[in-house]
Design an enzyme around this catalytic site. Structure first.
Site, PDB file in Angstrom:
ATOM      1  N   HIS A  37       0.841  -1.199   0.000  1.00 50.89           N
ATOM      2  CA  HIS A  37       0.000   0.000   0.000  1.00 50.89           C
ATOM      3  C   HIS A  37       0.877   1.251   0.000  1.00 50.89           C
ATOM      4  CE1 HIS A  37      -3.249  -2.749   1.195  1.00 50.89           C
ATOM      5  NE2 HIS A  37      -4.070  -1.821   0.747  1.00 50.89           N
ATOM      6  N   LYS A  65      -0.431   4.785   4.649  1.00 46.71           N
ATOM      7  CA  LYS A  65      -1.300   3.825   5.350  1.00 46.71           C
ATOM      8  C   LYS A  65      -0.783   3.580   6.769  1.00 46.71           C
ATOM      9  CE  LYS A  65      -3.751  -0.526   4.842  1.00 46.71           C
ATOM     10  NZ  LYS A  65      -5.038   0.082   5.232  1.00 46.71           N
TER      11      LYS A  65
HETATM   12  P1  NAD Z   1      -7.248   9.359   5.400  1.00 47.46           P
HETATM   13  O1  NAD Z   1      -6.310   9.497   6.537  1.00 47.46           O
HETATM   14  O2  NAD Z   1      -6.933  10.041   4.106  1.00 47.46           O
HETATM   15  O3  NAD Z   1      -8.717   9.840   5.847  1.00 47.46           O
HETATM   16  C1  NAD Z   1      -9.258   9.684   7.121  1.00 47.46           C
HETATM   17  C2  NAD Z   1     -10.079  10.935   7.366  1.00 47.46           C
HETATM   18  O4  NAD Z   1     -10.878  10.771   8.535  1.00 47.46           O
HETATM   19  C3  NAD Z   1      -9.197  12.196   7.577  1.00 47.46           C
HETATM   20  O5  NAD Z   1      -9.544  13.175   6.608  1.00 47.46           O
HETATM   21  C4  NAD Z   1      -9.598  12.669   8.973  1.00 47.46           C
HETATM   22  O6  NAD Z   1      -9.654  14.066   9.047  1.00 47.46           O
HETATM   23  C5  NAD Z   1     -11.001  12.063   9.079  1.00 47.46           C
HETATM   24  N1  NAD Z   1     -11.468  12.004  10.455  1.00 47.46           N
HETATM   25  C6  NAD Z   1     -10.809  11.527  11.539  1.00 47.46           C
HETATM   26  N2  NAD Z   1     -11.587  11.694  12.631  1.00 47.46           N
HETATM   27  C7  NAD Z   1     -12.750  12.274  12.233  1.00 47.46           C
HETATM   28  C8  NAD Z   1     -13.947  12.689  12.885  1.00 47.46           C
HETATM   29  N3  NAD Z   1     -14.107  12.539  14.207  1.00 47.46           N
HETATM   30  N4  NAD Z   1     -14.937  13.236  12.134  1.00 47.46           N
HETATM   31  C9  NAD Z   1     -14.792  13.385  10.820  1.00 47.46           C
HETATM   32  N5  NAD Z   1     -13.685  13.028  10.129  1.00 47.46           N
HETATM   33  C10 NAD Z   1     -12.680  12.477  10.841  1.00 47.46           C
HETATM   34  O7  NAD Z   1      -7.435   7.795   5.166  1.00 47.46           O
HETATM   35  P2  NAD Z   1      -8.053   7.042   3.908  1.00 47.46           P
HETATM   36  O8  NAD Z   1      -6.956   6.586   2.985  1.00 47.46           O
HETATM   37  O9  NAD Z   1      -9.203   7.812   3.352  1.00 47.46           O
HETATM   38  O10 NAD Z   1      -8.590   5.718   4.623  1.00 47.46           O
HETATM   39  C11 NAD Z   1      -9.541   5.782   5.683  1.00 47.46           C
HETATM   40  C12 NAD Z   1      -9.813   4.363   6.175  1.00 47.46           C
HETATM   41  O11 NAD Z   1     -10.434   3.596   5.137  1.00 47.46           O
HETATM   42  C13 NAD Z   1      -8.540   3.588   6.560  1.00 47.46           C
HETATM   43  O12 NAD Z   1      -8.821   2.778   7.674  1.00 47.46           O
HETATM   44  C14 NAD Z   1      -8.276   2.716   5.340  1.00 47.46           C
HETATM   45  O13 NAD Z   1      -7.520   1.562   5.618  1.00 47.46           O
HETATM   46  C15 NAD Z   1      -9.685   2.391   4.929  1.00 47.46           C
HETATM   47  N6  NAD Z   1      -9.891   1.977   3.520  1.00 47.46           N
HETATM   48  C16 NAD Z   1     -10.816   1.015   3.324  1.00 47.46           C
HETATM   49  C17 NAD Z   1     -11.144   0.615   2.044  1.00 47.46           C
HETATM   50  C18 NAD Z   1     -12.269  -0.369   1.853  1.00 47.46           C
HETATM   51  O14 NAD Z   1     -12.569  -0.757   0.706  1.00 47.46           O
HETATM   52  N7  NAD Z   1     -12.934  -0.787   2.923  1.00 47.46           N
HETATM   53  C19 NAD Z   1     -10.479   1.188   0.954  1.00 47.46           C
HETATM   54  C20 NAD Z   1      -9.532   2.179   1.192  1.00 47.46           C
HETATM   55  C21 NAD Z   1      -9.248   2.586   2.491  1.00 47.46           C
END
Ligand code: NAD
Length: 272
Positions: A161, A165
């Site tokens: 990744h 991450k």
């Molecule tokens: P990222 O760090 O870019 O985004 C996370 C966001 O959450 C940040 O913008 C942060 O400001 C926000 N956040 C944190 N606390 C918050 C709150 N209390 N209220 C509102 N917003 C809040 O991360 P990302 O790459 O977007 O990934 C997010 C999650 O999704 C990770 O756990 C990742 O592993 C997962 N993911 C899952 C899949 C899937 O298919 N299930 C795919 C990609 C990523």
């Protein structure tokens, strides 16, 4: 009839993609989004947050708020890709408000998984470490292959990744490990090997090994290797665009609004 969807955590990599996906879907309307407390995006336009041209048609009623309660009160269903502790909080808020929720966040502890199941007793939740159709088919294929091949085939799971991450191994790699263990009729906990360093001795028959790579902007790559003397079977998946996760999450949101309380997976959503 369109479904009104709220995005919890709109400023993240996935959050931005989800806002765009909902705007582009004629069956959905965007109810609004949350950003975290202290975010520079508070009081800004959704178009600025997700980097869309100001001319993009975002519903005028769409709100940007720090309050999950306020957003959940304004939508039919919400989608959350944030952080484990934040998603657990959102699941409890959704349970209290009777609002369906799709959670794509990864990296939950066993205790947090228990809390999500608890919330699922009150509202329909979809919780999936990977929302892509391809990966969910891969999970089914890995379970089948592990069930057919005897333990002389060593199972190793390799994932890569992007450099940002935070959890490792990825939620998808762990789900692939669970699928392989299920196929073999064993518990992953008893067979998983996450670290190898120094004089480890030979590989134990039946172990399921994990290797993690991090770097650059890789969206997500997973390979499950079944290695025996004389042959090697590899089943893998490469994601090149986060849109596949966003479209899967929106598909799950449309599905979950029609379900009763429960903690569902993408396997349930896709009918695999
Ligand atoms: P990222 O760090 O870019 O985004 C996370 C966001 O959450 C940040 O913008 C942060 O400001 C926000 N956040 C944190 N606390 C918050 C709150 N209390 N209220 C509102 N917003 C809040 O991360 P990302 O790459 O977007 O990934 C997010 C999650 O999704 C990770 O756990 C990742 O592993 C997962 N993911 C899952 C899949 C899937 O298919 N299930 C795919 C990609 C990523």
């Amino acid at each position: 009839m369109t479904i009104s969807i709220g995005i919890l955590g709109a400023s993240g990599r996935m959050g931005r993609m989800l806002v765009r996906q909902v705007i582009d879907d004629p069956q959905c309307t965007l109810a609004g989004a949350t950003v975290r407390e202290g975010s520079p995006y508070i009081d800004q336009n959704l178009t600025d947050i997700v980097g869309l041209p100001a001319s993009t048609a975002v519903p005028s009623a769409a709100i940007v708020t720090v309050s999950a309660e306020k957003l959940l009160g304004n939508c039919d269903v919400a989608i959350d890709f944030t952080r484990p502790e934040v998603s657990v909080h959102h699941a409890y808020v959704a349970a209290a408000m009777g609002k369906p929720l799709v959670i794509g966040t990864t990296g939950f502890t066993q205790e947090q998984v228990g809390m999500l199941n608890d919330a699922g007793n009150h509202v329909p939740l979809v919780v999936a470490a990977n929302m892509s159709v391809g990966v969910n088919l891969l999970l089914a294929l890995v379970e089948q292959a592990a069930g057919r091949l005897d333990p002389a085939y060593d199972i190793e799971i390799v994932e890569m990744h992007h450099k940002h991450k935070i959890d490792a191994p990825s939620g998808t790699a762990l789900a692939l490990g669970e699928a392989a263990a299920r196929g073999r009729g064993v518990a992953l906990k008893a067979k998983a090997v996450y670290d190898r360093k120094g004089a480890q001795g030979p590989r134990r028959k039946g172990d399921i090994g994990f290797a993690v790579l991090r770097g650059g902007d890789v969206v997500g790559e997973h390979n499950v290797i079944f290695a025996a003397d004389g042959e090697r079977l590899e089943l893998g998946h490469k994601s090149s665009d986060r849109r596949i996760f966003a479209s899967g999450a929106v598909y799950a949101a449309k599905w979950v609004v029609q379900q009763g309380p429960g903690c569902y997976s993408m396997k349930d959503v896709l009918g695999f």
